[in-house]
Scaffold this active site. Structure first.
Site, PDB file in Angstrom:
ATOM      1  N   ARG A 140     101.760   6.511-159.330  1.00 50.21           N
ATOM      2  CA  ARG A 140     102.584   5.733-160.262  1.00 50.21           C
ATOM      3  C   ARG A 140     101.658   5.195-161.342  1.00 50.21           C
ATOM      4  O   ARG A 140     100.569   4.719-161.056  1.00 50.21           O
ATOM      5  CB  ARG A 140     103.248   4.532-159.581  1.00 50.21           C
ATOM      6  CG  ARG A 140     104.169   4.828-158.427  1.00 50.21           C
ATOM      7  CD  ARG A 140     104.818   3.540-157.927  1.00 50.21           C
ATOM      8  NE  ARG A 140     105.328   3.676-156.577  1.00 50.21           N
ATOM      9  CZ  ARG A 140     106.525   4.159-156.272  1.00 50.21           C
ATOM     10  NH1 ARG A 140     107.311   4.592-157.229  1.00 50.21           N
ATOM     11  NH2 ARG A 140     106.928   4.237-155.011  1.00 50.21           N
ATOM     12  N   HIS A 150      99.585  10.796-152.030  1.00 51.07           N
ATOM     13  CA  HIS A 150      99.594   9.348-152.191  1.00 51.07           C
ATOM     14  C   HIS A 150      98.189   8.780-152.292  1.00 51.07           C
ATOM     15  O   HIS A 150      98.003   7.608-152.616  1.00 51.07           O
ATOM     16  CB  HIS A 150     100.335   8.728-150.989  1.00 51.07           C
ATOM     17  CG  HIS A 150     100.656   7.279-151.144  1.00 51.07           C
ATOM     18  ND1 HIS A 150     100.037   6.298-150.394  1.00 51.07           N
ATOM     19  CD2 HIS A 150     101.527   6.630-151.959  1.00 51.07           C
ATOM     20  CE1 HIS A 150     100.519   5.114-150.741  1.00 51.07           C
ATOM     21  NE2 HIS A 150     101.422   5.271-151.675  1.00 51.07           N
ATOM     22  N   TYR A 206      99.257  -6.810-158.249  1.00 50.83           N
ATOM     23  CA  TYR A 206      99.056  -6.340-156.879  1.00 50.83           C
ATOM     24  C   TYR A 206      97.629  -6.614-156.455  1.00 50.83           C
ATOM     25  O   TYR A 206      96.683  -6.354-157.212  1.00 50.83           O
ATOM     26  CB  TYR A 206      99.299  -4.827-156.778  1.00 50.83           C
ATOM     27  CG  TYR A 206     100.733  -4.374-156.869  1.00 50.83           C
ATOM     28  CD1 TYR A 206     101.725  -5.167-157.429  1.00 50.83           C
ATOM     29  CD2 TYR A 206     101.092  -3.113-156.411  1.00 50.83           C
ATOM     30  CE1 TYR A 206     103.026  -4.725-157.523  1.00 50.83           C
ATOM     31  CE2 TYR A 206     102.405  -2.659-156.503  1.00 50.83           C
ATOM     32  CZ  TYR A 206     103.372  -3.468-157.071  1.00 50.83           C
ATOM     33  OH  TYR A 206     104.658  -3.021-157.156  1.00 50.83           O
ATOM     34  N   HIS A 257      98.586  -5.785-151.148  1.00 51.51           N
ATOM     35  CA  HIS A 257      98.839  -4.346-151.154  1.00 51.51           C
ATOM     36  C   HIS A 257      97.698  -3.521-150.572  1.00 51.51           C
ATOM     37  O   HIS A 257      97.862  -2.332-150.288  1.00 51.51           O
ATOM     38  CB  HIS A 257      99.110  -3.907-152.604  1.00 51.51           C
ATOM     39  CG  HIS A 257      99.661  -2.534-152.763  1.00 51.51           C
ATOM     40  ND1 HIS A 257      98.936  -1.488-153.293  1.00 51.51           N
ATOM     41  CD2 HIS A 257     100.874  -2.017-152.458  1.00 51.51           C
ATOM     42  CE1 HIS A 257      99.674  -0.396-153.318  1.00 51.51           C
ATOM     43  NE2 HIS A 257     100.855  -0.680-152.814  1.00 51.51           N
TER      44      HIS A 257
END
Length: 760
Positions: free
Chosen positions: A441, A501, A534, A659
């Protein structure tokens, strides 16, 4: 934790009204089962269930908490922060908006997925021992309670306190005639041209209601025939949901600085319905909102066609079946019956709530520039290991990394002067030959994307492994993937059947002594915006072994490469679970050889995987101390006699979203620690390419241990999980004073570290 979107999903306050409410998951045992409490503080009954004993485990069948209920408990913690008077007021409004957004995504993905599996007959009993329909029933029960509490915290606590500070959401009948006239002009100029009233009659079937849209259900009467009609008006999503009530010309320009009023867009539309239905009598109108299944299902038989397939599936997303219907509580039963019948929703999927619906709109309130109602301002600073030794010198990221490995902790350490600076310097450096990067992202206007494009246009080899299936970012990712391709970047979409990821960056640079590889392995996305909100960790290193590992892994992602052995990485889906379990077993051996020496200390977003949890239970039964800092879902039961007596589970929520993922093992005095992108969930360990990197610098090992010690300390505000599945908030000391905030203490710790480095 100021924002909790996407990974959460993307991932808070204690109100008097909800302080006694704790959502509990269903246990397999009647005596140990705990029920969620209603608003009156009494437990609400839920069914009891008995899980089948897992074969050959020798452990209790009810050892796993339900993951869906655990997630709802996480969102309850978000709600508790919204009701906490010690949290700045506009931040409380933000937490209310976060709660609403989190719940939307939960229904769109988790509830929708469960319903789909039930409908297709592939749903199975959960690890907690519940049948699929029982899980759905419990979700409905708990979600109804939480949504009612959410509306109440807004109406009875946050809204009145906002009004005391001159910030209010007013309804149409609270406006003056002059204000109504001015808003009437807004309706005529901006709203009327884009509204499309849709009537329902034999010639006009019930219209399609798009997911998450806010709608007006309008009951009309033909004055000539007396016949009743139903019409739907969609509130335009491209316009601000809350319209500012501007001061009149006779008022001081400074009047709205501390008297800021908003009116919901749907109120303005409702007040002018006669213009949309001329000649008809407007009998009544109500707002409603539908949540639909928006999870994607894409067949990945051919990676070359993945982009096209995903674009096609995105066009279908808005037509998913409904999973929740929210209606304002004043809606007449006959209107509700019509909507329920036409949408095909069950009674349990209907949520009656006070207007205004969709409190995501409170983000507009939270964005107001009232510094006294926000958290203390915070500006990230450069990590001391990256700061230039002389202020007049330009920062040389490569020289800093050659000097020593650098462990970053965002947002306390600036992302722009570390990771972003590395890529920007690499793009401009003629000695850099290639850059390889994973992207899960990022923001559309990201300087990371710009740096990769600059590097490609400068003739460097640039590879971007783009995960276009990142949930709810698919369209954005497709857009900038094509932008990268057009600039000459080699864009690949990873391995068929797996999401990529892992957070990895590799820069290959030609230096006097030969090729050198500069690496970044992180826990968070390469997104400069979320890096300010984050909490994440990242390692910058030129270590030869890490460089070799990343080269091998990128080769696997971009082409056909044989399975590789990695020296400092644990990589999923092949070896991460087994690698971590092996380290857990090693701690068991240490504990048996030297009682009191075993230690496992982890920081994760979620822990659900049964194999990993069972390994932690085995460690606890052997006497190993297990400390788990879990932001969201936890399916492990801590503190259960004979099962997990040495396990503690804590959760910390605040202005930043916790996170990072840390996996620390005591190692009998020779600690082992990994950081990376993976949570302990099936999808991360089995269906994603994930990477953890082992840290070797003694300073960094101590930093990680110190970080988790803070997170597990009673000195700071936290939530503690009990073996019954209930989370208990600890935010006040014995005298009733607020406990220290962990994130505030980390802000101060990093500031001291920078001051100390400057003195050196």
């Amino acid at each position: 934790m100021g924002r909790m979107s996407n990974e959460t999903a993307v991932d808070v306050a204690e109100a008097a009204i909800v302080s006694e409410v704790s959502i509990a998951s269903a246990s397999a045992s009647e005596t140990r089962h705990q029920q969620p409490r209603g608003a009156n503080g009494r437990f609400v009954r839920m069914g009891h269930h008995h899980a089948e004993a897992a074969p050959d485990q020798g452990m209790p069948a009810d050892r796993f908490l339900d993951r869906e209920i655990s997630w709802l408990q996480f969102n309850e913690r978000v709600l508790q922060l919204a009701g906490d008077e010690n949290v700045p007021l506009l931040e409380r409004a933000r937490f209310l908006a976060i709660f609403a957004q989190n719940l939307d995504e939960f229904f769109m993905v988790r509830v929708a997925g469960l319903k789909r599996r039930i409908a297709t007959g592939i749903a199975v009993r959960s690890a907690s021992g519940l049948e699929p329909r029982e899980v759905l029933e419990q979700i409905s029960h708990v979600a109804h309670e939480l949504m009612t509490m959410h509306a109440r915290v807004y109406a009875e606590q946050v809204r009145p306190e906002l009004e005391e500070e001159g910030v209010s959401i007013v309804r149409w009948d609270e406006l003056s005639d002059d204000e109504r006239e001015r808003l009437g002009t807004v309706f005529t100029d901006r709203l009327f041209p884009v509204l499309t009233p849709l009537a329902v009659d034999p010639a006009h079937p019930f219209p399609y209601i798009s997911g998450l849209s806010l709608n007006l259900a309008v009951i009309l009467v033909n004055p000539r025939s007396g016949k009743e009609h139903f019409a739907r008006v969609k509130v335009p999503p491209m316009l601000p949901r809350l319209l500012r009530v501007e001061p009149g010309p006779e008022e001081s320009p400074l009047a709205d600085m501390y008297d800021t009023r908003f009116v919901p867009l749907e109120d303005v539309i409702a007040a002018h319905l006669q213009q949309l239905f001329p000649g008809m009598e407007i009998r009544e109108h109500f707002t409603f909102r539908v949540t639909r299944n928006e999870d994607l299902e894409v067949e990945e038989d051919d990676a070359e066609n993945l982009l096209t397939a995903l674009e096609r599936e995105l066009s279908r997303r808005r037509f998913g079946p409904p999973v929740r219907l929210e209606v304002e509580d004043a809606m007449d039963d006959h209107v509700l019956d019509l909507i329920v019948r036409e949408l095909g929703v069950a009674a349990s999927e209907v949520y009656r709530l006070p207007a205004p619906l969709d409190l995501r709109a409170l983000n507009a309130i939270a964005d107001l520039e009232r510094s006294e109602l926000h958290f203390e301002p915070f500006v990230a600073r450069t990590n001391p290991d990256l700061a230039p030794t002389e202020s007049a010198k330009a920062r040389d990221i490569f020289a800093a990394i050659r000097k020593q490995d650098v462990l970053l902790q965002h947002p306390y350490d600036s992302f722009s002067t570390s990771v972003q600076a590395l890529l920007e310097q690499a793009a401009a450096d003629p000695q850099v030959l290639a850059i390889k990067q994973t992207l899960y992202r990022t923001s559309g206007d990201s300087p990371i994307i710009d740096a990769l494009i600059d590097a490609a246009e400068a003739g460097k080899q640039v590879l971007a492994v783009v995960e276009i299936k990142a949930r709810f970012d698919e369209e954005n990712n497709i857009s900038w993937a094509r932008k990268l391709e057009h600039a000459g970047v080699h864009v690949v979409y990873g391995i068929v059947g797996l999401k990529t990821h892992a957070k990895l960056c590799l820069v290959i640079r030609q230096e006097a002594e030969g090729m050198r590889r500069y690496c970044h392995v992180g826990t968070g996305n390469y997104n400069p915006k979320t890096a300010r909100l984050y909490e994440d960790l990242g390692l910058l290193t030129d270590d030869e072994h890490v460089g070799e590992d990343l080269s091998r892994l990128f080769n696997q992602l971009s082409g056909i490469a044989p399975r590789s052995r990695f020296k400092r990485l644990l990589v999923a889906p092949r070896a991460m679970r087994s690698g971590l379990v092996a380290h857990i077993r090693q701690e068991i051996e240490h504990e048996r050889a030297n009682p009191g020496s075993g230690l496992i200390a982890w920081k994760v977003n979620s822990i659900v995987d049964e194999q990993v949890i069972d390994a932690l239970y085995e460690a606890a039964q052997a006497g190993v101390r297990v400390e788990l800092w879990v932001r969201g879902i936890c399916a492990l039961r801590p503190g259960v006699p004979g099962l997990s007596e040495t396990v503690r589970v804590r959760s910390v929520l605040g202005r930043f979203l916790e996170h990072s993922r840390v996996f620390y093992f005591g190692g009998a005095g020779e600690p082992v620690a990994f950081i990376g992108s993976a949570d302990m969930m099936h999808r991360n360990l089995d269906r994603r390419v994930e990477a953890l990197v082992r840290l070797t610098d003694e300073r960094h090992l101590e930093d990680l241990r110190s970080l988790i010690e803070r997170g597990m300390s009673d000195h700071y505000a936290h939530w503690a999980l009990g073996g019954d599945g209930r989370w208990t908030r600890h935010h006040l000391d014995a005298e009733g004073r607020p406990l220290e905030d962990l994130q505030d203490s980390l802000i101060e710790m990093h500031a001291k570290r920078r001051r100390k480095a400057r003195r050196r």
